[in-house]
Design a protein around this motif. Structure first.
Motif, PDB file in Angstrom:
ATOM      1  N   GLY A   1       0.786  -1.358   0.037  1.00 28.23           N
ATOM      2  CA  GLY A   1      -0.023   0.115   0.125  1.00 28.23           C
ATOM      3  C   GLY A   1       0.716   1.210  -0.152  1.00 28.23           C
ATOM      4  O   GLY A   1       0.202   2.498   0.169  1.00 28.23           O
ATOM      5  N   VAL A   2       2.263   0.837   0.027  1.00 26.73           N
ATOM      6  CA  VAL A   2       3.112   2.426  -0.112  1.00 26.73           C
ATOM      7  C   VAL A   2       3.719   2.525  -1.231  1.00 26.73           C
ATOM      8  O   VAL A   2       3.351   3.311  -2.266  1.00 26.73           O
ATOM      9  CB  VAL A   2       4.022   2.036   1.084  1.00 26.73           C
ATOM     10  CG1 VAL A   2       4.648   3.574   1.450  1.00 26.73           C
ATOM     11  CG2 VAL A   2       3.245   1.962   2.520  1.00 26.73           C
ATOM     12  N   ASP A   3       5.013   1.800  -1.475  1.00 30.07           N
ATOM     13  CA  ASP A   3       5.707   1.934  -2.709  1.00 30.07           C
ATOM     14  C   ASP A   3       6.509   0.718  -2.879  1.00 30.07           C
ATOM     15  O   ASP A   3       6.590  -0.145  -1.997  1.00 30.07           O
ATOM     16  CB  ASP A   3       6.661   3.032  -2.388  1.00 30.07           C
ATOM     17  CG  ASP A   3       7.502   3.231  -1.117  1.00 30.07           C
ATOM     18  OD1 ASP A   3       7.810   1.980  -0.478  1.00 30.07           O
ATOM     19  OD2 ASP A   3       7.841   4.210  -0.753  1.00 30.07           O
TER      20      ASP A   3
ATOM     21  N   THR B   1      -3.491  -7.292  -3.724  1.00 28.17           N
ATOM     22  CA  THR B   1      -4.546  -8.383  -3.104  1.00 28.17           C
ATOM     23  C   THR B   1      -4.233  -8.402  -1.595  1.00 28.17           C
ATOM     24  O   THR B   1      -5.109  -8.370  -0.650  1.00 28.17           O
ATOM     25  CB  THR B   1      -4.492  -9.716  -3.672  1.00 28.17           C
ATOM     26  OG1 THR B   1      -4.662  -9.532  -5.032  1.00 28.17           O
ATOM     27  CG2 THR B   1      -5.178 -10.508  -3.244  1.00 28.17           C
ATOM     28  N   ALA B   2      -3.122  -8.570  -1.209  1.00 29.05           N
ATOM     29  CA  ALA B   2      -2.487  -8.614   0.151  1.00 29.05           C
ATOM     30  C   ALA B   2      -2.859  -7.175   0.895  1.00 29.05           C
ATOM     31  O   ALA B   2      -3.387  -7.521   2.096  1.00 29.05           O
ATOM     32  CB  ALA B   2      -1.052  -9.063   0.187  1.00 29.05           C
ATOM     33  N   HIS B   3      -2.655  -6.244   0.396  1.00 25.77           N
ATOM     34  CA  HIS B   3      -2.694  -5.029   1.171  1.00 25.77           C
ATOM     35  C   HIS B   3      -4.486  -4.870   1.388  1.00 25.77           C
ATOM     36  O   HIS B   3      -4.729  -4.472   2.360  1.00 25.77           O
ATOM     37  CB  HIS B   3      -2.371  -3.873   0.379  1.00 25.77           C
ATOM     38  CG  HIS B   3      -2.848  -2.432   0.894  1.00 25.77           C
ATOM     39  ND1 HIS B   3      -2.323  -2.203   2.309  1.00 25.77           N
ATOM     40  CD2 HIS B   3      -3.437  -1.544   0.558  1.00 25.77           C
ATOM     41  CE1 HIS B   3      -2.758  -1.042   2.533  1.00 25.77           C
ATOM     42  NE2 HIS B   3      -3.436  -0.422   1.483  1.00 25.77           N
ATOM     43  N   SER B   4      -5.377  -5.265   0.409  1.00 25.03           N
ATOM     44  CA  SER B   4      -6.438  -5.171   0.391  1.00 25.03           C
ATOM     45  C   SER B   4      -7.335  -6.151   1.482  1.00 25.03           C
ATOM     46  O   SER B   4      -8.342  -6.032   2.141  1.00 25.03           O
ATOM     47  CB  SER B   4      -7.452  -5.023  -0.936  1.00 25.03           C
ATOM     48  OG  SER B   4      -6.967  -6.236  -1.576  1.00 25.03           O
ATOM     49  N   THR B   5      -6.921  -7.288   1.365  1.00 29.90           N
ATOM     50  CA  THR B   5      -7.134  -8.508   2.090  1.00 29.90           C
ATOM     51  C   THR B   5      -7.026  -8.452   3.426  1.00 29.90           C
ATOM     52  O   THR B   5      -7.906  -8.747   4.292  1.00 29.90           O
ATOM     53  CB  THR B   5      -6.826  -9.785   1.632  1.00 29.90           C
ATOM     54  OG1 THR B   5      -7.065  -9.947   0.221  1.00 29.90           O
ATOM     55  CG2 THR B   5      -7.196 -11.010   2.188  1.00 29.90           C
ATOM     56  N   LEU B   6      -5.812  -7.880   3.932  1.00 28.34           N
ATOM     57  CA  LEU B   6      -5.227  -7.969   5.285  1.00 28.34           C
ATOM     58  C   LEU B   6      -5.373  -6.422   5.856  1.00 28.34           C
ATOM     59  O   LEU B   6      -4.553  -5.830   6.212  1.00 28.34           O
ATOM     60  CB  LEU B   6      -3.828  -8.471   5.352  1.00 28.34           C
ATOM     61  CG  LEU B   6      -3.551  -9.536   4.648  1.00 28.34           C
ATOM     62  CD1 LEU B   6      -2.185 -10.033   4.616  1.00 28.34           C
ATOM     63  CD2 LEU B   6      -4.266 -11.052   5.475  1.00 28.34           C
ATOM     64  N   ASP B   7      -6.682  -5.966   5.895  1.00 28.31           N
ATOM     65  CA  ASP B   7      -7.055  -4.671   6.559  1.00 28.31           C
ATOM     66  C   ASP B   7      -6.409  -4.701   7.744  1.00 28.31           C
ATOM     67  O   ASP B   7      -6.781  -5.384   8.849  1.00 28.31           O
ATOM     68  CB  ASP B   7      -8.528  -4.275   6.509  1.00 28.31           C
ATOM     69  CG  ASP B   7      -8.788  -2.881   7.019  1.00 28.31           C
ATOM     70  OD1 ASP B   7      -8.061  -2.041   6.571  1.00 28.31           O
ATOM     71  OD2 ASP B   7      -9.872  -2.824   7.720  1.00 28.31           O
TER      72      ASP B   7
ATOM     73  N   HIS C   1       8.900 -13.612  -0.664  1.00 25.63           N
ATOM     74  CA  HIS C   1       8.819 -13.527   0.794  1.00 25.63           C
ATOM     75  C   HIS C   1       7.581 -12.537   1.164  1.00 25.63           C
ATOM     76  O   HIS C   1       7.684 -11.313   0.633  1.00 25.63           O
ATOM     77  CB  HIS C   1      10.069 -13.386   1.419  1.00 25.63           C
ATOM     78  CG  HIS C   1      10.165 -13.278   2.982  1.00 25.63           C
ATOM     79  ND1 HIS C   1       9.952 -12.101   3.794  1.00 25.63           N
ATOM     80  CD2 HIS C   1      10.358 -14.344   3.607  1.00 25.63           C
ATOM     81  CE1 HIS C   1      10.084 -12.851   4.855  1.00 25.63           C
ATOM     82  NE2 HIS C   1      10.347 -14.134   5.039  1.00 25.63           N
ATOM     83  N   LEU C   2       6.879 -12.897   2.153  1.00 24.86           N
ATOM     84  CA  LEU C   2       5.952 -12.192   2.898  1.00 24.86           C
ATOM     85  C   LEU C   2       6.004 -11.752   4.266  1.00 24.86           C
ATOM     86  O   LEU C   2       6.060 -12.735   4.965  1.00 24.86           O
ATOM     87  CB  LEU C   2       4.639 -12.604   2.286  1.00 24.86           C
ATOM     88  CG  LEU C   2       3.279 -11.269   2.983  1.00 24.86           C
ATOM     89  CD1 LEU C   2       3.747 -10.013   2.417  1.00 24.86           C
ATOM     90  CD2 LEU C   2       2.142 -12.148   2.461  1.00 24.86           C
ATOM     91  N   GLN C   3       6.151 -10.586   4.743  1.00 21.71           N
ATOM     92  CA  GLN C   3       6.380 -10.181   6.216  1.00 21.71           C
ATOM     93  C   GLN C   3       5.071  -9.291   6.517  1.00 21.71           C
ATOM     94  O   GLN C   3       4.970  -8.272   5.981  1.00 21.71           O
ATOM     95  CB  GLN C   3       7.613  -9.501   6.482  1.00 21.71           C
ATOM     96  CG  GLN C   3       7.638  -9.611   7.944  1.00 21.71           C
ATOM     97  CD  GLN C   3       9.143  -8.548   8.480  1.00 21.71           C
ATOM     98  OE1 GLN C   3       9.065  -7.368   8.007  1.00 21.71           O
ATOM     99  NE2 GLN C   3       9.859  -9.238   9.068  1.00 21.71           N
ATOM    100  N   LEU C   4       4.344  -9.808   7.608  1.00 19.19           N
ATOM    101  CA  LEU C   4       3.168  -9.009   8.058  1.00 19.19           C
ATOM    102  C   LEU C   4       3.425  -8.773   9.535  1.00 19.19           C
ATOM    103  O   LEU C   4       4.023  -9.273  10.378  1.00 19.19           O
ATOM    104  CB  LEU C   4       1.895  -9.780   7.744  1.00 19.19           C
ATOM    105  CG  LEU C   4       1.551 -10.250   6.404  1.00 19.19           C
ATOM    106  CD1 LEU C   4       0.299 -11.177   6.503  1.00 19.19           C
ATOM    107  CD2 LEU C   4       1.370  -8.815   5.518  1.00 19.19           C
ATOM    108  N   ILE C   5       2.834  -7.298   9.658  1.00 17.77           N
ATOM    109  CA  ILE C   5       3.077  -6.889  10.999  1.00 17.77           C
ATOM    110  C   ILE C   5       1.747  -6.286  11.389  1.00 17.77           C
ATOM    111  O   ILE C   5       1.042  -5.505  10.674  1.00 17.77           O
ATOM    112  CB  ILE C   5       4.100  -5.640  11.044  1.00 17.77           C
ATOM    113  CG1 ILE C   5       5.358  -6.016  10.602  1.00 17.77           C
ATOM    114  CG2 ILE C   5       4.297  -5.076  12.482  1.00 17.77           C
ATOM    115  CD1 ILE C   5       6.410  -5.074  10.500  1.00 17.77           C
ATOM    116  N   THR C   6       1.175  -6.797  12.615  1.00 13.64           N
ATOM    117  CA  THR C   6      -0.091  -6.462  13.097  1.00 13.64           C
ATOM    118  C   THR C   6      -0.027  -5.065  13.601  1.00 13.64           C
ATOM    119  O   THR C   6       1.102  -4.546  14.119  1.00 13.64           O
ATOM    120  CB  THR C   6      -0.857  -7.174  14.097  1.00 13.64           C
ATOM    121  OG1 THR C   6       0.101  -7.312  15.231  1.00 13.64           O
ATOM    122  CG2 THR C   6      -0.376  -8.727  13.559  1.00 13.64           C
TER     123      THR C   6
ATOM    124  N   ALA D   1       1.057 -13.973  12.075  1.00 13.77           N
ATOM    125  CA  ALA D   1       1.059 -12.633  12.100  1.00 13.77           C
ATOM    126  C   ALA D   1      -0.099 -12.600  13.302  1.00 13.77           C
ATOM    127  O   ALA D   1       0.106 -11.948  14.512  1.00 13.77           O
ATOM    128  CB  ALA D   1       0.747 -11.886  11.256  1.00 13.77           C
ATOM    129  N   ALA D   2      -1.360 -13.146  13.036  1.00 10.64           N
ATOM    130  CA  ALA D   2      -2.586 -12.998  13.960  1.00 10.64           C
ATOM    131  C   ALA D   2      -2.307 -13.672  15.188  1.00 10.64           C
ATOM    132  O   ALA D   2      -2.671 -13.095  16.543  1.00 10.64           O
ATOM    133  CB  ALA D   2      -3.705 -13.614  13.337  1.00 10.64           C
TER     134      ALA D   2
END
Length: 459
Positions: A43-45, A134-140, A174-179, A214-215
């Protein structure tokens, strides 16, 4: 063809410059390496970094056994001149030669003209963008970083008897998610084909696992302390066998003082029919290659077969190990700056017949290790300490609360002998393996594994 000219012409120049009665050339290794990394903050750059290098590594040896390395990079004339200048200083054997008169193809003059297949990024750019959206919109509510990495290597090796060339392309996502609470989850997959990034059946599991990890990281409780049964998820079991089996059957580590597994070549170390194979020939895997970095044809190497230690990973310098039925050609190097070492490639444990659900249902108080990172293993004593990033408690046959980080310790032989179940599922994980300052690509594939008891200490 261009890497072949680079390797063979440097080899010919070195051979002509050496006094064969005192020094001789062992081998010459040339490599063109191109790396592309695209990092997207969801969602950024996005940012893309590329880099390339070409170089040659030549080993020369004296008749009394001393071995020296000559490393040069850049255009062919510069590589020739630099190599021969180093040769004079190292061998103290003055020879008359003129680099300017040595033949070379004009196409080899510059770094840019070496083997150039172009980055695969342009072929999958749209797919990466779509997946990030898709990842950005799905993982609100989640922040995240998506990283695509591609490494292209073209290598050539000349040992005076044979010449080989190999092109290797490795891609990974590779995907890293932060809550919002600061929890973190990650996962990675190999892209065997450029179109995989646009295939939901490939990228969907990546997104789901990173999201799940992450959850539940927001709800972790401290891990227990003490000696408990441990069930390893497939990817975690892969890391376990990489550290506890693979490294202890690498010839340089064996030569440095022996290992608890090498001392038991030909003997049973596991009551279960455990089979572990290192196989660089697997198509599209993270650690695959056709020829190793000494120019030898790659082949699968069984390390354990039905619980018996039977193979080692070797290079040309160290040769076979006494008692090993199988000796794999696994000389690998991080780049031309380094000498090759015996290293793992794709380590796989064969699946068994047990069902994970049945294994868990029989346990009253245990730990399910979902994610494991490397640690330390003493090859001589067999004592180890590995880092569990996340897991879950097993209570009365069910998965319970999410557990925070912990250190798992034990003895290699005791752990192998206490394996109680090998499940019928399998999972893989890719990473960089470090040894002697060198990092190479490795993959681990394993089924879920049940170990009777391990010491657990929360960290």
């Amino acid at each position: 063809m261009k890497m072949r000219l680079l390797a063979t012409q440097v080899a010919a120049a070195i051979d002509a410059a050496l006094d064969g009665s005192t020094w001789y050339r062992v081998d010459t290794f040339a490599e063109a390496r191109r790396r592309t990394v695209r990092t997207t903050r969801l969602g950024v750059d996005s940012e893309t970094i590329t880099g390339c290098e070409t170089g040659v590594h030549t080993r020369v040896a004296s008749v009394n056994g001393e071995t020296l390395s000559i490393v040069a990079s850049g255009s062919l004339p510069r590589v020739l001149e630099d190599s021969l200048d180093q040769l004079d200083r190292l061998c103290v054997t003055r020879r008359t030669y003129n680099v300017a008169t040595m033949p070379y193809s004009g196409a080899e003059r510059s770094l840019e003209s070496t083997e150039d297949t172009g980055s695969g990024l342009s072929l999958i750019e749209d797919g990466l963008t779509d997946f990030a959206e898709t990842a950005h919109s799905t993982l609100d509510g989640f922040a995240g970083v998506l990283t695509f990495s591609e490494l292209e290597r073209t290598i050539a090796a000349d040992d005076g008897r044979s010449y080989v060339e190999d092109r290797q392309v490795h891609r990974r996502l590779h995907l890293q998610l932060i809550t919002s609470a600061g929890g973190m989850g990650e996962d990675g997959i190999v892209l065997r084909e450029p179109g995989d990034v646009s295939d939901p059946s490939v990228t969907g599991p990546l997104l789901a696992r990173a999201h799940r990890r992450a959850a539940y990281s927001d709800h972790q409780v401290p891990s227990p302390d003490g000696c408990l049964p441990v069930v390893f998820a497939g990817a975690a079991a892969g890391v376990l066998i990489h550290e506890l089996v693979g490294h202890l059957l690498e010839a340089d580590i064996i030569a440095s003082g022996g290992t608890v597994l090498a001392d038991r070549l030909g003997s049973y170390v596991c009551k279960m029919p455990l089979t572990i194979v290192d196989d660089p020939t697997l198509s599209g895997r993270w650690g695959s290659f056709t020829y190793d970095d000494e120019g030898r044809l790659a082949s699968p190497t069984p390390l354990l077969v039905d619980g018996v230690v039977c193979g080692v990973l070797t290079d040309r310098t160290r040769g076979p190990v006494a008692g090993a039925i199988y000796s794999g050609h696994n000389a690998r190097r991080a780049s031309v700056q380094y000498v090759p070492l015996p290293r793992m490639s794709n380590v796989s444990m064969f699946a068994g017949t047990d069902r994970l659900g049945d294994v868990i249902s029989d346990l009253d108080n245990a730990v399910y290790c979902d994610e494991l990172t490397r640690g330390q293993v003493d090859p001589v004593t067999g004592h180890f300490a590995l880092n569990m990033i996340s897991g879950r408690a097993i209570r009365s046959g069910r998965l319970g609360e999410y557990l925070g980080p912990a250190i798992l310790t034990g003895d290699v032989l005791e752990v192998l002998s206490s394996i109680r179940a090998v499940c019928d599922d399998s999972d893989d994980i890719q990473t960089l393996c470090g040894k002697a300052g060198q990092q190479v690509l490795v993959e681990m594939n394993a089924p879920s594994l049940f170990v009777g008891a391990l010491e657990i200490r929360r960290s």
